[in-house]
Design an enzyme around this catalytic site. Sequence first.
Site, PDB file in Angstrom:
ATOM      1  N   LYS A 288      49.249  33.439  54.893  1.00  0.00           N
ATOM      2  CA  LYS A 288      48.407  34.778  55.156  1.00  0.00           C
ATOM      3  C   LYS A 288      48.236  34.934  56.600  1.00  0.00           C
ATOM      4  O   LYS A 288      47.473  34.219  57.200  1.00  0.00           O
ATOM      5  CB  LYS A 288      47.095  34.679  54.068  1.00  0.00           C
ATOM      6  CG  LYS A 288      46.568  36.130  53.750  1.00  0.00           C
ATOM      7  CD  LYS A 288      45.692  35.760  52.622  1.00  0.00           C
ATOM      8  CE  LYS A 288      44.957  37.175  52.490  1.00  0.00           C
ATOM      9  NZ  LYS A 288      44.047  37.146  51.330  1.00  0.00           N
ATOM     10  N   GLU A 378      37.369  36.356  35.110  1.00  0.00           N
ATOM     11  CA  GLU A 378      35.912  37.046  34.839  1.00  0.00           C
ATOM     12  C   GLU A 378      35.695  36.722  33.369  1.00  0.00           C
ATOM     13  O   GLU A 378      34.328  36.500  33.058  1.00  0.00           O
ATOM     14  CB  GLU A 378      36.016  38.611  34.848  1.00  0.00           C
ATOM     15  CG  GLU A 378      36.153  39.308  36.465  1.00  0.00           C
ATOM     16  CD  GLU A 378      37.873  39.224  36.916  1.00  0.00           C
ATOM     17  OE1 GLU A 378      38.135  39.321  38.099  1.00  0.00           O
ATOM     18  OE2 GLU A 378      38.644  38.710  36.016  1.00  0.00           O
ATOM     19  N   ARG A 406      36.847  43.627  32.546  1.00  0.00           N
ATOM     20  CA  ARG A 406      37.864  42.892  32.270  1.00  0.00           C
ATOM     21  C   ARG A 406      37.024  41.588  31.253  1.00  0.00           C
ATOM     22  O   ARG A 406      37.753  41.003  30.594  1.00  0.00           O
ATOM     23  CB  ARG A 406      38.501  42.061  33.214  1.00  0.00           C
ATOM     24  CG  ARG A 406      38.810  42.978  34.565  1.00  0.00           C
ATOM     25  CD  ARG A 406      39.883  42.379  35.578  1.00  0.00           C
ATOM     26  NE  ARG A 406      41.286  42.323  35.023  1.00  0.00           N
ATOM     27  CZ  ARG A 406      42.073  41.567  35.734  1.00  0.00           C
ATOM     28  NH1 ARG A 406      41.835  40.825  36.817  1.00  0.00           N
ATOM     29  NH2 ARG A 406      43.294  41.429  35.481  1.00  0.00           N
TER      30      ARG A 406
END
Length: 638
Positions: A288, A378, A406
């Site tokens: 990244k 979640e 969610r």
Amino acid sequence: MFIQPGELLAQINSPADLKKFSKDSLVQICDELRQFIIDNVSVYGGHFSASLGVVELTVALHYVLNTPEDQLVWDVGHQAYGHKILTGRRENFHTNRLYGGLSGFPKRKESIYDTFGVGHSSTSISAALGMAVASQYKGLEAKQHVAVIGDGSMTGGMAFEAMNHAGVSDTNLLIILNDNCMAIDPNVGALKDYLTDITTSKTYNKAKDEIWKILGKLSKFGTSAQDVISKVEGGIKSALLNQSNLFESLNLRYFGPVDGHDVNHLAEILKDLKDIPGPKILHCVTMKGKGYAPAEKGNQTTWHAPGTFDKVTGEIYKSTPSTPQAPKYQDVFGHTLVELAELDDRIMGVTPAMPSGSSMNIMMKAMPDRAFDVGIAEQHAVTFSAGLATQGLVPFCNIYSTFMQRAYDQVLHDVCLQNLPVVFCLDRAGFAGADGPTHHGAYDIAFFRCIPNLVVSAPMDEEELRNMMYSASIHNGPYSIRYPRGKGVMPEWKTPFEEIPLGQGRIVKEGEDIAILSIGHIGNYAIEACGKLTKEGINPAHYDMRFVKPLDGDLLHEIFGKFKKVVTVEDGCLMGGFGSAVIEWMMDHGYQAQVKRLGIPDEVVEHGEQIELHRACGFDPEGIAATVRSMAAVTKTT
């Protein structure tokens, strides 16, 4: 400010233009694409390091695939800037995430190359599998379907559900695992450790290279040879890793790990994989922030979305105010949670992969045995919290409002039906700003207030947030607290804890002409509007209701007994929201009044700065004042 693209990139307005270049030009194209992203984001802001990490993969995919006919699905979409630039949006890229400009995420109505709208994680495999099954049904056997998913998103349960289905589908699906050990924060959990084992096994990687040489020649030997190689390859992988391969056990052909920054090798691999039938996974190891030294060497969480910065020095621009500033609500949450935990050893902290975004990292540092990052999961975060609560603990489960959508069934089934003392702290409630409709926290008031046993509250300022958190910790039942992205209004915010009686609102300003009822931080807009109106000779009353459920019945009797004109204000959806709750209460108790509701309309509101979106929806300070003027039938004085 116009950002000049490099010599080759300036010639690419579509993947068809990219294909005109020889493979020898791909490295330069990658360099120019990476520099174009750096130049733009340093000036205009946006997500940063995720797109830098997939530059080579993005170029290779569009070079090999026949997009948009072949379906390319990005997971979350933080990493899709290069994709947007190569697919005809380079000249408008400077409008990325600005009001009226390009979306920061792939969006179907924005481009034919954006095959699936994204913003929440772990959806790409399911979507691409659906596309692959549809192509199979239509007899489009040559059509390619590729899902690019990060190792962070792979921790989401939905990704495993999709892989489980894909393994028995026999569809033309390629899953590309972009493995950089990062989501927004560093990844956690057993999957991260498993992938690390694969990528660091020297014996396995040496043998893997030999397997790749064989696989590259498959087309010369026919189907029978493919079957033999498949069996040999699977056996070698399992033996060398000293364990069965997770992905192979789901019937997904596993290839890799490969260097995700070698564009020419990636192009060769992708071309070979097009000829291998069935569901498969390519494991790409990337970094990244690749290609920008400060992002590679610095705090990668910071460089996920750094804001504007000096591209030469890497200095991130931050203004230094001359006066004390109010803190961010998330930081008030983080510090207050530690204070409460020091007073009450029952209190725990839980967040699904957003420790820095929610400021749960403050408690994770201070009390590492009492705060948990459970990954992008979640549903698990909520039910894990419920499990803690059954054992006498009081978990504070911090989830962004948009991501709480969610875990709705878990809130209802696992927490509220059992009346367990879980405290839901909903960060980024209301408009999320430049992240747009996938991230707006517009719906939590409406979908929470219909659940039995659940308290629904929102503080107008930092002091109320602290006191609501304290009150929730001693409530002994489900309790939700919503607050927005960004700063509060109190530079001196660290006040002593006081219990707020359940369902008790407060009067902010006495008045005679009309009543303004607000919920949450948006009440500060109402204060500003009242200041303007008072100068114009209009005298509104303002009530900070603090609770949507239970509503303050005593206060509402007082309001509807006195006022025949009422305005409700909320940073949430009007359908079933706070204003709807007030009108329901009014009708149930036999009152009649003219009520005007201000909030988020029943439509998709695009991205922009929060104040821009509030203004567009008519509940910024001037919008509130204009509504009051209209209802009071008084023309604004000049």
